[in-house]
Design an enzyme around this catalytic site. Structure first.
Site, PDB file in Angstrom:
ATOM      1  N   GLU A  31       0.822  -1.210   0.000  1.00 51.87           N
ATOM      2  CA  GLU A  31       0.000   0.000   0.000  1.00 51.87           C
ATOM      3  C   GLU A  31       0.857   1.261   0.000  1.00 51.87           C
ATOM      4  OE1 GLU A  31      -2.203  -2.968   2.779  1.00 51.87           O
ATOM      5  OE2 GLU A  31      -0.171  -2.626   2.022  1.00 51.87           O
ATOM      6  N   CYS A  70      -2.525  -3.714   7.216  1.00 53.79           N
ATOM      7  CA  CYS A  70      -2.110  -3.938   8.605  1.00 53.79           C
ATOM      8  C   CYS A  70      -2.562  -2.782   9.487  1.00 53.79           C
ATOM      9  CB  CYS A  70      -0.602  -4.133   8.690  1.00 53.79           C
ATOM     10  SG  CYS A  70       0.364  -2.707   8.160  1.00 53.79           S
ATOM     11  N   CYS A  82      -0.595   0.331   7.584  1.00 52.16           N
ATOM     12  CA  CYS A  82      -1.045   0.740   6.252  1.00 52.16           C
ATOM     13  C   CYS A  82      -2.490   1.241   6.278  1.00 52.16           C
ATOM     14  CB  CYS A  82      -0.923  -0.427   5.274  1.00 52.16           C
ATOM     15  SG  CYS A  82       0.788  -0.858   4.901  1.00 52.16           S
ATOM     16  N   ALA A 142      16.466 -45.082  -5.587  1.00 55.70           N
ATOM     17  CA  ALA A 142      17.901 -45.372  -5.700  1.00 55.70           C
ATOM     18  C   ALA A 142      18.075 -46.850  -6.007  1.00 55.70           C
ATOM     19  CB  ALA A 142      18.640 -45.007  -4.414  1.00 55.70           C
ATOM     20  N   THR A 189      20.843 -38.573   4.317  1.00 51.06           N
ATOM     21  CA  THR A 189      20.946 -37.944   2.994  1.00 51.06           C
ATOM     22  C   THR A 189      22.219 -37.123   2.887  1.00 51.06           C
ATOM     23  OG1 THR A 189      18.542 -37.863   2.706  1.00 51.06           O
ATOM     24  CG2 THR A 189      19.841 -36.301   1.424  1.00 51.06           C
ATOM     25  N   ARG A 224      20.341 -22.660  -6.276  1.00 49.02           N
ATOM     26  CA  ARG A 224      21.372 -22.338  -7.257  1.00 49.02           C
ATOM     27  C   ARG A 224      20.791 -21.328  -8.242  1.00 49.02           C
ATOM     28  NH1 ARG A 224      21.791 -27.894  -6.263  1.00 49.02           N
ATOM     29  NH2 ARG A 224      20.629 -28.516  -8.120  1.00 49.02           N
ATOM     30  N   GLY A 226      14.956 -39.102   2.574  1.00 49.66           N
ATOM     31  CA  GLY A 226      14.838 -40.479   2.134  1.00 49.66           C
ATOM     32  C   GLY A 226      13.512 -41.095   2.524  1.00 49.66           C
ATOM     33  N   LEU A 262      12.431 -41.009   6.576  1.00 53.54           N
ATOM     34  CA  LEU A 262      12.013 -39.718   7.131  1.00 53.54           C
ATOM     35  C   LEU A 262      10.765 -39.204   6.417  1.00 53.54           C
ATOM     36  CD1 LEU A 262      12.380 -37.376   9.021  1.00 53.54           C
ATOM     37  CD2 LEU A 262      14.129 -36.434   7.473  1.00 53.54           C
ATOM     38  N   GLY A 298       8.510 -41.007   5.068  1.00 53.79           N
ATOM     39  CA  GLY A 298       7.427 -41.852   5.556  1.00 53.79           C
ATOM     40  C   GLY A 298       6.908 -41.417   6.903  1.00 53.79           C
TER      41      GLY A 298
END
Length: 381
Positions: free
Chosen positions: A59, A82, A91, A169, A203, A214, A315, A318, A320
């Site tokens: 705003e 806000c 605002c 894997a 991992t 990246r 993996g 975790l 799961g």
């Protein structure tokens, strides 16, 4: 609040505000993405979006652009203005002082500090307030923020990659690369919108990943529109579950700048004697009774770090656990047209269900071809 029907022009201006809000998706967290458009005599005289916490809200940018043209104008904003003094002034008060005549709000702010108070300030100043225009689209801008405001826990997305036969894997652990380069570029786009990336020590020891965004690859994403330059990129916090302090602390991620949270069941005696490029902090979590980190308690602890969106790259075990404990809000699977065989490692370790009514049910939201791979997005049903 008025119940006036919204016109096609109202919808067009709010759609523009939503488009503006998306420009902050890589930088605004932990604040919400917000866009604002100010219209006078059917002409846009001001517009803006919230770029970064601590900087002017949407705003304020729109009012600065509009100047005196804001008098008797209509303001379209994707989230309730806000009402509290935080890092910036309210605002809602700025809109009243600018002479705005009408404010159209897509959705009420879920933040308890605001939640209707901004609307009250506007109405007390004699401003017409209309709420609910394109609410669903505005809601989708800030799913993580909304969940954290309501539950004090982050929105959890589990991301995985597999072959067509659901393998992650080979039996010997080799997995690079299951998916192609375009899928890996696509992952950078989603990573860049996260408050944190979480994985397990297994991992880290197997792949030694950087767990960061990246930027050169992000730029190649078809969904990236040059909103930011590399110096503006907000790298997610990296969260590593290392229950029994197995990491050597020589892993690659510790040599990269950015916040790293080491989550363990007991303190590391060597942590304060070492120097890292990364900003490393240890969290001592509660044991879940099986010698592992209590994930539900961890999500509550992470609220201290104002993490709206938590990205889990882990993996089968975790991942799961997140599914078994019903902690997953979204599941993103990149699937490659490969067959890896029945001795290869499974996608997610779950109980050996005996009834179809017991299996994990997800709601399919989107299936997209990414290069030679498929991206499947599902939400918790």
């Amino acid at each position: 609040m008025s119940s006036t029907a919204f016109s096609d022009q109202d919808k067009a201006y709010m759609a523009q505000a939503i488009t503006l809000a998306k420009k902050g998706r890589f930088t605004t967290a932990p604040n919400p993405n917000v866009g604002c458009v100010i219209v006078a005599n059917n002409i846009i005289v001001g517009e803006g979006f919230h770029f970064k916490a601590g900087e002017p809200h949407a705003e304020v940018h729109a009012l600065a652009m509009a100047g005196t043209k804001a008098i008797n104008a209509t303001c379209y904003v994707t989230l309730e203005p806000c009402s509290h003094f935080g890092r910036t002034p309210p605002c809602a008060i700025a809109l009243t002082k600018a002479g705005i005549k009408r404010v159209v709000i897509a959705m009420v702010d879920p933040n308890p500090k605001v939640a209707g108070r901004g609307i009250a300030i506007l109405e007390e100043a004699g401003i017409q307030v209309d709420v609910g225009l394109l609410e669903a689209k505005a809601n989708s801008l800030n799913l993580g923020f909304i969940k954290r405001m309501k539950t004090k826990t982050a929105r959890v997305t589990v991301k995985m990659a597999s072959s067509l036969d659901g393998k992650t894997a080979l039996h010997n652990g080799k997995s690079q690369w299951i998916t192609g380069p375009k899928a890996r570029i696509d992952v950078q786009y989603y990573r860049a919108m996260q408050g944190a990336i979480l994985t397990g020590s297994g991992t880290i020891m197997a792949d030694d990943p950087s767990l960061n965004v990246r930027f050169p690859e992000l730029q190649q994403s078809s969904q990236f529109n040059d909103e930011i330059v590399e110096t503006q990129l907000r790298q997610p916090i990296r969260i590593i579950l290392d229950s029994h302090n197995k990491l050597t602390l020589n892993e690659k991620l510790f040599s990269l700048q950015g916040k790293v949270l080491l989550v363990s069941l007991s303190p590391r005696v060597d942590l304060n004697t070492l120097t890292f490029v990364a900003d490393v902090e240890q969290i001592i979590a509660r044991d879940d009774g099986h010698g592992r980190v209590d994930l539900k308690q961890l999500l509550q602890l992470l609220n201290t770090y104002e993490i709206n969106d938590l990205w889990v790259e882990a993996g089968a075990t975790l991942a799961g656990e997140f599914f078994k404990q019903q902690l997953v809000d979204q599941f993103i699977l990149y699937q490659s047209p490969k067959l890896m065989g029945d001795q290869s490692r499974n996608l997610v370790n779950l109980p050996n269900y005996s009834e179809m009514g017991d299996v994990v049910q997800l709601a399919l939201k989107n299936v997209t071809l990414i290069g030679d791979d498929i991206r499947i997005i599902s939400d918790r049903d």
